[in-house]
Design a protein around this motif. Structure first.
Motif, PDB file in Angstrom:
ATOM      1  N   MET A   1      52.691   6.814  14.214  1.00 52.68           N
ATOM      2  CA  MET A   1      51.608   7.193  13.302  1.00 52.68           C
ATOM      3  C   MET A   1      51.932   8.509  12.615  1.00 52.68           C
ATOM      4  SD  MET A   1      47.569   7.760  14.201  1.00 52.68           S
ATOM      5  CE  MET A   1      46.387   8.343  12.978  1.00 52.68           C
ATOM      6  N   GLU A   2      51.949   8.490  11.297  1.00 54.54           N
ATOM      7  CA  GLU A   2      52.137   9.691  10.494  1.00 54.54           C
ATOM      8  C   GLU A   2      50.913   9.872   9.604  1.00 54.54           C
ATOM      9  OE1 GLU A   2      55.002  11.532   6.960  1.00 54.54           O
ATOM     10  OE2 GLU A   2      55.459   9.578   7.853  1.00 54.54           O
ATOM     11  N   VAL A   3      50.279  11.022   9.682  1.00 55.35           N
ATOM     12  CA  VAL A   3      49.115  11.309   8.858  1.00 55.35           C
ATOM     13  C   VAL A   3      49.593  11.858   7.514  1.00 55.35           C
ATOM     14  CG1 VAL A   3      46.999  12.664   8.646  1.00 55.35           C
ATOM     15  CG2 VAL A   3      47.693  11.769  10.879  1.00 55.35           C
ATOM     16  N   VAL A   4      49.191  11.193   6.419  1.00 54.80           N
ATOM     17  CA  VAL A   4      49.661  11.592   5.086  1.00 54.80           C
ATOM     18  C   VAL A   4      48.535  12.088   4.186  1.00 54.80           C
ATOM     19  CG1 VAL A   4      51.658  10.065   5.180  1.00 54.80           C
ATOM     20  CG2 VAL A   4      49.502   9.206   4.229  1.00 54.80           C
ATOM     21  N   GLY A   5      47.286  11.999   4.654  1.00 53.82           N
ATOM     22  CA  GLY A   5      46.164  12.484   3.864  1.00 53.82           C
ATOM     23  C   GLY A   5      44.952  12.727   4.733  1.00 53.82           C
ATOM     24  N   LEU A   6      44.166  13.755   4.400  1.00 52.91           N
ATOM     25  CA  LEU A   6      42.979  14.112   5.173  1.00 52.91           C
ATOM     26  C   LEU A   6      41.812  14.358   4.218  1.00 52.91           C
ATOM     27  CD1 LEU A   6      44.635  16.768   7.539  1.00 52.91           C
ATOM     28  CD2 LEU A   6      43.949  14.460   8.198  1.00 52.91           C
ATOM     29  N   ALA A   7      40.617  13.931   4.612  1.00 57.98           N
ATOM     30  CA  ALA A   7      39.432  14.154   3.786  1.00 57.98           C
ATOM     31  C   ALA A   7      38.254  14.558   4.659  1.00 57.98           C
ATOM     32  CB  ALA A   7      39.088  12.894   2.992  1.00 57.98           C
ATOM     33  N   ALA A   8      37.425  15.433   4.107  1.00 55.37           N
ATOM     34  CA  ALA A   8      36.216  15.878   4.805  1.00 55.37           C
ATOM     35  C   ALA A   8      35.101  16.053   3.788  1.00 55.37           C
ATOM     36  CB  ALA A   8      36.475  17.185   5.544  1.00 55.37           C
ATOM     37  N   ASN A   9      33.887  16.213   4.290  1.00 51.58           N
ATOM     38  CA  ASN A   9      32.738  16.421   3.415  1.00 51.58           C
ATOM     39  C   ASN A   9      32.698  17.859   2.908  1.00 51.58           C
ATOM     40  OD1 ASN A   9      30.273  16.212   2.101  1.00 51.58           O
ATOM     41  ND2 ASN A   9      29.102  16.583   3.966  1.00 51.58           N
ATOM     42  N   SER A  10      32.586  18.805   3.844  1.00 52.39           N
ATOM     43  CA  SER A  10      32.476  20.203   3.435  1.00 52.39           C
ATOM     44  C   SER A  10      33.043  21.184   4.462  1.00 52.39           C
ATOM     45  CB  SER A  10      31.010  20.553   3.167  1.00 52.39           C
ATOM     46  OG  SER A  10      30.221  20.356   4.320  1.00 52.39           O
ATOM     47  N   SER A  11      33.526  20.684   5.595  1.00 48.76           N
ATOM     48  CA  SER A  11      34.013  21.560   6.676  1.00 48.76           C
ATOM     49  C   SER A  11      35.429  22.033   6.367  1.00 48.76           C
ATOM     50  CB  SER A  11      33.965  20.819   8.014  1.00 48.76           C
ATOM     51  OG  SER A  11      32.664  20.375   8.302  1.00 48.76           O
TER      52      SER A  11
ATOM     53  N   TYR B   1      34.631  16.232  -0.341  1.00 47.89           N
ATOM     54  CA  TYR B   1      33.536  15.609  -1.089  1.00 47.89           C
ATOM     55  C   TYR B   1      32.710  16.658  -1.831  1.00 47.89           C
ATOM     56  CZ  TYR B   1      29.781  12.302  -2.086  1.00 47.89           C
ATOM     57  OH  TYR B   1      28.868  11.499  -2.729  1.00 47.89           O
ATOM     58  N   ASN B   2      32.456  17.795  -1.190  1.00 44.39           N
ATOM     59  CA  ASN B   2      31.721  18.894  -1.812  1.00 44.39           C
ATOM     60  C   ASN B   2      32.663  19.596  -2.805  1.00 44.39           C
ATOM     61  OD1 ASN B   2      30.835  21.704  -2.196  1.00 44.39           O
ATOM     62  ND2 ASN B   2      29.259  21.237  -0.687  1.00 44.39           N
TER      63      ASN B   2
ATOM     64  N   GLY C   1      46.831  26.882  -1.880  1.00 47.01           N
ATOM     65  CA  GLY C   1      47.853  27.107  -2.884  1.00 47.01           C
ATOM     66  C   GLY C   1      48.374  25.834  -3.512  1.00 47.01           C
ATOM     67  N   ALA C   2      49.409  25.983  -4.314  1.00 49.04           N
ATOM     68  CA  ALA C   2      49.897  24.883  -5.153  1.00 49.04           C
ATOM     69  C   ALA C   2      50.656  23.817  -4.373  1.00 49.04           C
ATOM     70  CB  ALA C   2      50.795  25.443  -6.256  1.00 49.04           C
ATOM     71  N   ASP C   3      51.058  24.113  -3.152  1.00 47.76           N
ATOM     72  CA  ASP C   3      51.834  23.129  -2.385  1.00 47.76           C
ATOM     73  C   ASP C   3      50.986  21.954  -1.901  1.00 47.76           C
ATOM     74  OD1 ASP C   3      54.106  24.607  -2.718  1.00 47.76           O
ATOM     75  OD2 ASP C   3      53.918  25.657  -0.790  1.00 47.76           O
ATOM     76  N   VAL C   4      49.669  22.119  -1.896  1.00 49.22           N
ATOM     77  CA  VAL C   4      48.762  21.064  -1.439  1.00 49.22           C
ATOM     78  C   VAL C   4      47.822  20.694  -2.580  1.00 49.22           C
ATOM     79  CG1 VAL C   4      46.964  20.418   0.224  1.00 49.22           C
ATOM     80  CG2 VAL C   4      48.859  21.894   0.946  1.00 49.22           C
ATOM     81  N   THR C   5      47.652  19.390  -2.809  1.00 53.49           N
ATOM     82  CA  THR C   5      46.704  18.911  -3.814  1.00 53.49           C
ATOM     83  C   THR C   5      45.365  18.635  -3.148  1.00 53.49           C
ATOM     84  OG1 THR C   5      48.463  17.897  -5.117  1.00 53.49           O
ATOM     85  CG2 THR C   5      46.219  17.126  -5.514  1.00 53.49           C
ATOM     86  N   VAL C   6      44.309  19.277  -3.649  1.00 55.17           N
ATOM     87  CA  VAL C   6      42.961  19.080  -3.107  1.00 55.17           C
ATOM     88  C   VAL C   6      42.146  18.275  -4.120  1.00 55.17           C
ATOM     89  CG1 VAL C   6      40.861  20.157  -2.239  1.00 55.17           C
ATOM     90  CG2 VAL C   6      43.092  21.244  -1.816  1.00 55.17           C
ATOM     91  N   HIS C   7      41.841  17.029  -3.786  1.00 51.01           N
ATOM     92  CA  HIS C   7      41.012  16.181  -4.628  1.00 51.01           C
ATOM     93  C   HIS C   7      39.544  16.483  -4.332  1.00 51.01           C
ATOM     94  CE1 HIS C   7      44.594  13.761  -5.577  1.00 51.01           C
ATOM     95  NE2 HIS C   7      44.891  13.901  -4.297  1.00 51.01           N
ATOM     96  N   ALA C   8      38.680  16.298  -5.330  1.00 56.13           N
ATOM     97  CA  ALA C   8      37.275  16.700  -5.172  1.00 56.13           C
ATOM     98  C   ALA C   8      36.315  15.560  -5.446  1.00 56.13           C
ATOM     99  CB  ALA C   8      36.969  17.867  -6.101  1.00 56.13           C
ATOM    100  N   GLY C   9      35.180  15.577  -4.728  1.00 54.39           N
ATOM    101  CA  GLY C   9      34.075  14.659  -4.982  1.00 54.39           C
ATOM    102  C   GLY C   9      34.361  13.223  -4.603  1.00 54.39           C
TER     103      GLY C   9
END
Length: 385
Positions: A30-40, A59-60, A72-80
């Protein structure tokens, strides 16, 4: 030996943190390639630094902007909501673990299915709201839905991944009974929020802990089982098992019963979903039957805890009625957590909302979302009137 590349939607909750433990225990599987949370975002930031993922979603939207500055720029943070869909359809992933509470998980799940990604599903609301549409799309796309809820994962194991065909007479979900299993009915109106949040077995979030106290958690699981295993509702049953060692059972037409047993640790079902159809050794604690001593069972008190009967009524009504049950319950639980209504009014609110609904048959996703929105407004209206 297949290695899964997994996106975790809801990574900072109890299911998500357990999934990260499984990934750490089984890095070759198992390799984790993406993580998502509401607001934590504090917890999410720590997870990103621990796993080195480069794709996350929050999500927030305001919190997403703050996290992007931190990482920083090394990680892409998607929103909403769009961010959740972007993560669920990530090109490098082959499985999406969905552990988002409520309606927010529906659209990213459908998007992942459309992209042909297998789904490890821990958000029972998705199949309660839109089981007919979700399962039809999964079949069309050749996608496997692997249950992560301990009860449904147990049934999946007992069936060995096969359909619940004519040889199966009953799927038997086990319930801990919650903290009020033996509380006299006349004392239920006086139950406080603090008492309801003290679950005897599991350490879970606020919403699911209240649902366990009312048995609505098991009601939702009944509807989920009906869709996951394609069985009629009269073949889905519930038995109270306070030790939570047997996670569910399958009864066959010859009277034989197969059960799945393990300690109450969500790492067990998560690992099985990720490694299926194989089993893999791990560092989890095995059962010692001599230490267990005994296993107890009793019938649920459906007159005092009517959630199970409401689930059967919702399934019988079909169409959009299960979505209404789910949404009305969320509103009522929120009102109870705000100390605006009594504990026993949760069931009454759901029943009243269901009674006012005009059912839409064979609904698509849009109809399910519309029914969800209607039920929330209707429940709020009569709760405040």
């Amino acid at each position: 030996m297949k290695k899964r590349r997994v996106v975790i939607l809801g990574s900072t909750g109890s299911i998500g943190t357990s999934a990260l433990k499984v990934a750490a225990d089984l890095p070759e599987r198992m390799e984790v390639v993406g993580l998502a949370a509401n607001s934590s975002i504090d917890a999410l930031e720590a997870q990103v630094r621990e796993t080195n993922v480069t794709e996350v979603a929050v999500y927030n939207e305001a919190k997403a902007e703050e996290l992007q500055k931190r990482l920083g720029a090394d990680v892409t943070v998607h929103a909403g909501a769009e961010g959740l869909v972007a993560l669920a359809t990530l090109a490098g992933a082959d499985m999406v673990l969905v552990s988002i509470v409520g309606v927010a998980g529906l659209q990213p799940t459908m998007a992942a299915i459309e992209e042909g990604k297998d789904i490890a599903i821990a958000s029972k609301e998705i199949l309660v709201m839109a089981g007919e549409a979700v399962m039809a799309t999964a079949k069309e796309k050749g996608v496997t839905l692997l249950p992560v809820d301990s009860e449904h994962n147990a049934i999946f194991q007992c069936l060995n991944g096969q359909p619940a065909d004519r040889e199966v007479s009953r799927l038997i979900l086990t319930a801990s009974g919650g903290p009020f299993r033996e509380l006299p009915a006349e004392q239920l109106p006086a139950v406080t929020l603090e008492r309801a949040l003290k679950h005897p077995t599991w350490d879970m979030g606020r919403k699911i802990t209240i649902d366990s106290a009312t048995l609505f958690n098991k009601a939702l699981e009944m509807i989920e089982a009906r869709w996951l295993f394609e069985v009629e509702m009269d073949r889905v049953d519930v038995v109270v098992h306070k030790q939570s060692i047997i996670h569910s059972m399958v009864e066959f037409i010859d009277g034989s019963v197969i059960a799945q047993l393990s300690h109450s640790d969500m790492c067990f079902p998560i690992q099985y979903a990720v490694t299926w159809p194989e089993r893999v050794s791990n560092s989890l604690k095995p059962l010692n039957f001599a230490d267990l001593g005994r296993l107890d069972f009793e019938s649920p008190r459906t007159e005092d805890f009517p959630a199970l009967n409401l689930a059967r009524a919702a399934a019988a009504g079909g169409g959009t009625l299960p979505a209404v049950l789910n949404a009305a319950n969320e509103v009522a639980v929120d009102a109870f957590c705000r100390k605006e209504i009594r504990f026993d009014q949760i069931w009454r609110s759901v029943e009243k909302t269901m009674a006012q609904h005009q059912v839409v048959r064979s609904p698509d996703i849009a109809a399910c979302i519309a029914a969800d929105a209607w039920a929330r407004e209707e429940a709020k209206r009569h709760l405040h009137s």
